[in-house]
Design an enzyme around this catalytic site. Structure first.
Site, PDB file in Angstrom:
ATOM      1  N   THR A  24       0.815  -1.213   0.000  1.00  0.00           N
ATOM      2  CA  THR A  24       0.000   0.000   0.000  1.00  0.00           C
ATOM      3  C   THR A  24       0.852   1.269   0.000  1.00  0.00           C
ATOM      4  OG1 THR A  24      -1.540   1.240   1.395  1.00  0.00           O
ATOM      5  CG2 THR A  24      -0.094  -0.272   2.532  1.00  0.00           C
ATOM      6  N   ASP A  25       0.238   2.366  -0.450  1.00  0.00           N
ATOM      7  CA  ASP A  25       0.929   3.660  -0.378  1.00  0.00           C
ATOM      8  C   ASP A  25       1.030   4.163   1.059  1.00  0.00           C
ATOM      9  OD1 ASP A  25      -1.770   4.279  -0.013  1.00  0.00           O
ATOM     10  OD2 ASP A  25      -1.887   5.738  -1.647  1.00  0.00           O
ATOM     11  N   GLU A  26       0.256   3.568   1.974  1.00  0.00           N
ATOM     12  CA  GLU A  26       0.235   4.082   3.354  1.00  0.00           C
ATOM     13  C   GLU A  26       1.574   3.898   4.067  1.00  0.00           C
ATOM     14  OE1 GLU A  26      -3.237   3.448   5.647  1.00  0.00           O
ATOM     15  OE2 GLU A  26      -4.548   3.466   3.903  1.00  0.00           O
ATOM     16  N   TYR A  36      -1.749  -0.414  11.052  1.00  0.00           N
ATOM     17  CA  TYR A  36      -1.905  -1.126   9.774  1.00  0.00           C
ATOM     18  C   TYR A  36      -0.723  -0.823   8.853  1.00  0.00           C
ATOM     19  CZ  TYR A  36      -3.264  -1.621   4.864  1.00  0.00           C
ATOM     20  OH  TYR A  36      -3.262  -1.908   3.521  1.00  0.00           O
ATOM     21  N   LYS A  70       2.236  -3.319   7.345  1.00  0.00           N
ATOM     22  CA  LYS A  70       2.507  -3.514   5.918  1.00  0.00           C
ATOM     23  C   LYS A  70       3.962  -3.135   5.602  1.00  0.00           C
ATOM     24  CE  LYS A  70       0.088  -4.623   3.027  1.00  0.00           C
ATOM     25  NZ  LYS A  70      -0.312  -5.976   2.513  1.00  0.00           N
TER      26      LYS A  70
HETATM   27  P1  NAD Z   1      -9.564  -7.420   2.324  1.00  0.00           P
HETATM   28  O1  NAD Z   1      -9.559  -7.080   3.781  1.00  0.00           O
HETATM   29  O2  NAD Z   1     -10.790  -7.146   1.528  1.00  0.00           O
HETATM   30  O3  NAD Z   1      -9.234  -8.974   2.133  1.00  0.00           O
HETATM   31  C1  NAD Z   1      -8.232  -9.628   2.853  1.00  0.00           C
HETATM   32  C2  NAD Z   1      -8.383 -11.124   2.619  1.00  0.00           C
HETATM   33  O4  NAD Z   1      -7.311 -11.790   3.314  1.00  0.00           O
HETATM   34  C3  NAD Z   1      -9.686 -11.711   3.168  1.00  0.00           C
HETATM   35  O5  NAD Z   1     -10.240 -12.604   2.235  1.00  0.00           O
HETATM   36  C4  NAD Z   1      -9.252 -12.443   4.437  1.00  0.00           C
HETATM   37  O6  NAD Z   1     -10.092 -13.549   4.753  1.00  0.00           O
HETATM   38  C5  NAD Z   1      -7.847 -12.884   4.040  1.00  0.00           C
HETATM   39  N1  NAD Z   1      -6.990 -13.138   5.210  1.00  0.00           N
HETATM   40  C6  NAD Z   1      -6.782 -12.316   6.274  1.00  0.00           C
HETATM   41  N2  NAD Z   1      -5.947 -12.893   7.156  1.00  0.00           N
HETATM   42  C7  NAD Z   1      -5.573 -14.080   6.613  1.00  0.00           C
HETATM   43  C8  NAD Z   1      -4.695 -15.123   7.037  1.00  0.00           C
HETATM   44  N3  NAD Z   1      -4.042 -15.055   8.200  1.00  0.00           N
HETATM   45  N4  NAD Z   1      -4.533 -16.197   6.240  1.00  0.00           N
HETATM   46  C9  NAD Z   1      -5.209 -16.286   5.053  1.00  0.00           C
HETATM   47  N5  NAD Z   1      -6.063 -15.343   4.619  1.00  0.00           N
HETATM   48  C10 NAD Z   1      -6.238 -14.239   5.384  1.00  0.00           C
HETATM   49  O7  NAD Z   1      -8.306  -6.692   1.695  1.00  0.00           O
HETATM   50  P2  NAD Z   1      -8.155  -5.927   0.300  1.00  0.00           P
HETATM   51  O8  NAD Z   1      -8.711  -4.569   0.422  1.00  0.00           O
HETATM   52  O9  NAD Z   1      -8.609  -6.838  -0.777  1.00  0.00           O
HETATM   53  O10 NAD Z   1      -6.566  -5.788   0.233  1.00  0.00           O
HETATM   54  C11 NAD Z   1      -5.769  -6.841  -0.286  1.00  0.00           C
HETATM   55  C12 NAD Z   1      -4.311  -6.459  -0.166  1.00  0.00           C
HETATM   56  O11 NAD Z   1      -4.074  -5.256  -0.883  1.00  0.00           O
HETATM   57  C13 NAD Z   1      -3.866  -6.188   1.276  1.00  0.00           C
HETATM   58  O12 NAD Z   1      -2.577  -6.706   1.441  1.00  0.00           O
HETATM   59  C14 NAD Z   1      -3.858  -4.661   1.387  1.00  0.00           C
HETATM   60  O13 NAD Z   1      -2.900  -4.236   2.309  1.00  0.00           O
HETATM   61  C15 NAD Z   1      -3.480  -4.271  -0.026  1.00  0.00           C
HETATM   62  N6  NAD Z   1      -3.983  -2.971  -0.496  1.00  0.00           N
HETATM   63  C16 NAD Z   1      -5.317  -2.657  -0.404  1.00  0.00           C
HETATM   64  C17 NAD Z   1      -5.783  -1.450  -0.921  1.00  0.00           C
HETATM   65  C18 NAD Z   1      -7.241  -1.075  -0.847  1.00  0.00           C
HETATM   66  O14 NAD Z   1      -7.601   0.050  -1.221  1.00  0.00           O
HETATM   67  N7  NAD Z   1      -8.142  -1.948  -0.415  1.00  0.00           N
HETATM   68  C19 NAD Z   1      -4.889  -0.552  -1.502  1.00  0.00           C
HETATM   69  C20 NAD Z   1      -3.517  -0.904  -1.571  1.00  0.00           C
HETATM   70  C21 NAD Z   1      -3.096  -2.121  -1.083  1.00  0.00           C
HETATM   71  O1  TDX Z   2     -16.715   6.154   7.565  1.00  0.00           O
HETATM   72  C1  TDX Z   2     -15.673   6.644   7.071  1.00  0.00           C
HETATM   73  N1  TDX Z   2     -15.562   8.014   6.966  1.00  0.00           N
HETATM   74  C2  TDX Z   2     -14.443   8.622   6.479  1.00  0.00           C
HETATM   75  O2  TDX Z   2     -14.384   9.862   6.412  1.00  0.00           O
HETATM   76  C3  TDX Z   2     -14.579   5.827   6.636  1.00  0.00           C
HETATM   77  C4  TDX Z   2     -14.648   4.321   6.734  1.00  0.00           C
HETATM   78  C5  TDX Z   2     -13.465   6.460   6.131  1.00  0.00           C
HETATM   79  N2  TDX Z   2     -13.382   7.813   6.073  1.00  0.00           N
HETATM   80  C6  TDX Z   2     -12.172   8.441   5.505  1.00  0.00           C
HETATM   81  C7  TDX Z   2     -10.858   7.949   6.060  1.00  0.00           C
HETATM   82  C8  TDX Z   2      -9.939   8.061   4.859  1.00  0.00           C
HETATM   83  O3  TDX Z   2      -9.411   9.375   4.778  1.00  0.00           O
HETATM   84  O4  TDX Z   2     -12.168   8.086   4.114  1.00  0.00           O
HETATM   85  C9  TDX Z   2     -10.844   7.814   3.662  1.00  0.00           C
HETATM   86  C10 TDX Z   2     -10.801   6.396   3.131  1.00  0.00           C
HETATM   87  O5  TDX Z   2     -10.948   5.537   4.257  1.00  0.00           O
HETATM   88  P1  TDX Z   2     -10.874   3.932   4.110  1.00  0.00           P
HETATM   89  O6  TDX Z   2     -11.877   3.487   3.103  1.00  0.00           O
HETATM   90  O7  TDX Z   2     -10.938   3.353   5.485  1.00  0.00           O
HETATM   91  O8  TDX Z   2      -9.443   3.745   3.424  1.00  0.00           O
HETATM   92  P2  TDX Z   2      -7.962   4.168   3.876  1.00  0.00           P
HETATM   93  O9  TDX Z   2      -7.864   4.356   5.328  1.00  0.00           O
HETATM   94  O10 TDX Z   2      -7.549   5.324   2.993  1.00  0.00           O
HETATM   95  O11 TDX Z   2      -7.155   2.846   3.459  1.00  0.00           O
HETATM   96  C11 TDX Z   2      -7.449   2.143   2.226  1.00  0.00           C
HETATM   97  O12 TDX Z   2      -6.511   2.441   1.223  1.00  0.00           O
HETATM   98  C12 TDX Z   2      -5.193   1.955   1.404  1.00  0.00           C
HETATM   99  C13 TDX Z   2      -7.504   0.638   2.472  1.00  0.00           C
HETATM  100  O13 TDX Z   2      -8.441   0.359   3.505  1.00  0.00           O
HETATM  101  C14 TDX Z   2      -6.137   0.103   2.823  1.00  0.00           C
HETATM  102  O14 TDX Z   2      -6.186  -1.312   2.941  1.00  0.00           O
HETATM  103  C15 TDX Z   2      -5.178   0.475   1.722  1.00  0.00           C
HETATM  104  O15 TDX Z   2      -3.883   0.073   2.065  1.00  0.00           O
END
Ligand code: NAD
Ligand code: TDX
Length: 362
Positions: free
Chosen positions: A136-138, A161, A165
């Protein structure tokens, strides 16, 4: 059809589920999902593939060494794509233990088992093997009003988190540097699209707005995120797997910075464009969704701005985001309106877990 054998961790989650669909639709080869089915993993996301000849599912934990070693030996993957993680910042603020366990210890275990497996491969298979780590960019922390994260931006994770990562990224990098394990890493911005669990901003706003519930905005709503359609993220990962350089990191982003309020307003406009579908789904379209906005206490340590410089992957691998923001929003709104059963099933599943006291455990 190609002959890839792709082990996908976290394939029952949001991005992993979309990646499974991409790999099967493109007929890349055999797909095996390893997922623990935590609160964020959903059978409903993978159900459509149950009878697909090129798809297998193993329920299990990436921290389980014997299980991972056996899967590697029996499935014999060419690519491992590692999505499995605890991924929600707010949950890491409430309790970080699962984040340390899955994101750091789990990634360490995968690396250890992969290293042993990779060392058993013949020269050709060893050269073709890839461990792709999805990050992630975080990990880069927070930007001010200007500037972008590049691959050389120093790590400065601010939430538990992001720190977990960052720890996993360092381990992946170290296994390449020390052991020459053929890894690649991507650091991506905020994804949106189908199958995202409604605890994240976009699906939460969508479903609350449909139901006429308050839409919670943290702080002043001026935090900036860089939004990328999930299908474009999957394509970036495929490009890296096929053509990326071993041991290298690629930043992936959407060139699409929005304040949270801008994003929420854009979603409301998309809902208005879909008024007919909203009514067909049994909801009352509103004249003004903005009246639902409710400012709430800010997230502790809330990063102000993320923005990705994706010029490396664009220049070296020819990847670019293909989905315009408005098109991506329309596709997402339409998908949720056509898949309300999925939403109900995953929300019910989550409700059952918290009722049984499982949420803190898994
Ligand atoms: P998500 O939370 O939707 O899904 C995570 C999945 O991992 C789930 O299916 C969960 O059951 C599985 N899991 C969790 N712990 C586990 C374990 N111990 N063993 C096996 N499976 C396990 O996550 P996402 O949003 O799809 O993100 C996927 C990846 O991409 C993550 O590594 C996250 O850090 C990264 N990422 C997400 C975003 C975003 O915007 N969602 C952006 C950048 C990077
Ligand atoms: O109820 C809300 N109200 C609100 O203002 C929620 C859930 C979020 N927010 C804000 C927080 C953030 O600034 O919105 C923005 C986006 O929040 P999230 O959807 O929780 O995402 P973020 O915290 O940016 O992280 C996401 O992007 C990077 C993913 O959850 C991560 O897994 C990924 O690494």
């Amino acid at each position: 059809m190609t002959d890839k054998r792709i082990l996908i961790t976290g394939g029952a989650g949001f991005i992993g589920g979309n990646f499974v669909a991409r790999a099967l639709d493109l007929e890349l080869g055999q797909v095996l999902v390893l997922d623990k089915f935590t609160y964020a993993g959903h059978e409903a996301t993978l159900r459509q593939w149950e009878d697909h000849l090129n798809y297998e599912l193993v329920r299990g934990d990436i921290c389980d060494s014997d299980l991972v070693a056996n899967i590697l030996k029996d499935f014999h993957p060419t690519w491992l794509v590692h999505f499995a993680a605890e991924s929600h910042v707010d949950r890491s603020i409430d309790s970080a233990a699962n984040f340390i366990q899955t994101n750091i210890v789990g990634t360490f275990n995968l690396l250890e088992q992969c290293l042993s497996y990779w060392r058993t491969l013949d020269r050709e298979d060893a050269a073709g093997f890839r461990f792709h780590h999805v990050s992630t960019d975080e990990v880069y922390g927070s930007l001010g009003a200007t500037g972008y994260f590049t691959e050389t931006t120093p790590y400065a994770p601010n939430s538990p988190y992001a720190a977990s990562k960052a720890g996993s990224d360092h381990l992946v990098r170290a296994y390449h540097h020390t052991h020459k394990l053929p890894v690649t890493i991507s650091n991506c911005s905020n994804n949106y699209g189908p199958f995202q669990f409604p605890e994240k901003l976009m699906p939460l706003v969508l479903l609350n707005a449909l139901e006429g519930k308050p839409v919670p905005v943290y702080g002043d709503g001026q935090n900036v995120r860089d939004w990328l359609y999930v299908g474009d993220h999957c394509d970036a990962i495929l490009q890296i797997l096929a053509h990326g350089s071993k041991g290298e990191t690629y930043n992936v982003g959407g060139h699409c910075e929005k304040t949270n309020l801008e994003l929420i307003y854009a979603l409301f406009e998309a809902l208005t464009r879909h008024s007919e579908l909203v009514a067909k789904a049994g909801f009352s379209p509103r004249d003004d969704y903005r009246e639902l906005i409710t400012f709430v206490t800010d997230r502790p340590g809330h990063d102000r701005r993320y923005a990705i410089d994706a010029s490396r992957i664009e220049r070296e691998l020819g990847w670019r985001p293909a989905t315009a923001f408005t098109d991506g929003l329309d596709q997402t709104v339409s998908w949720y309106l056509h898949n309300l059963d999925w939403c109900r099933e995953v929300q019910q599943d989550n409700y059952e877990r918290s009722r049984l006291g499982l949420a803190a455990e898994q």
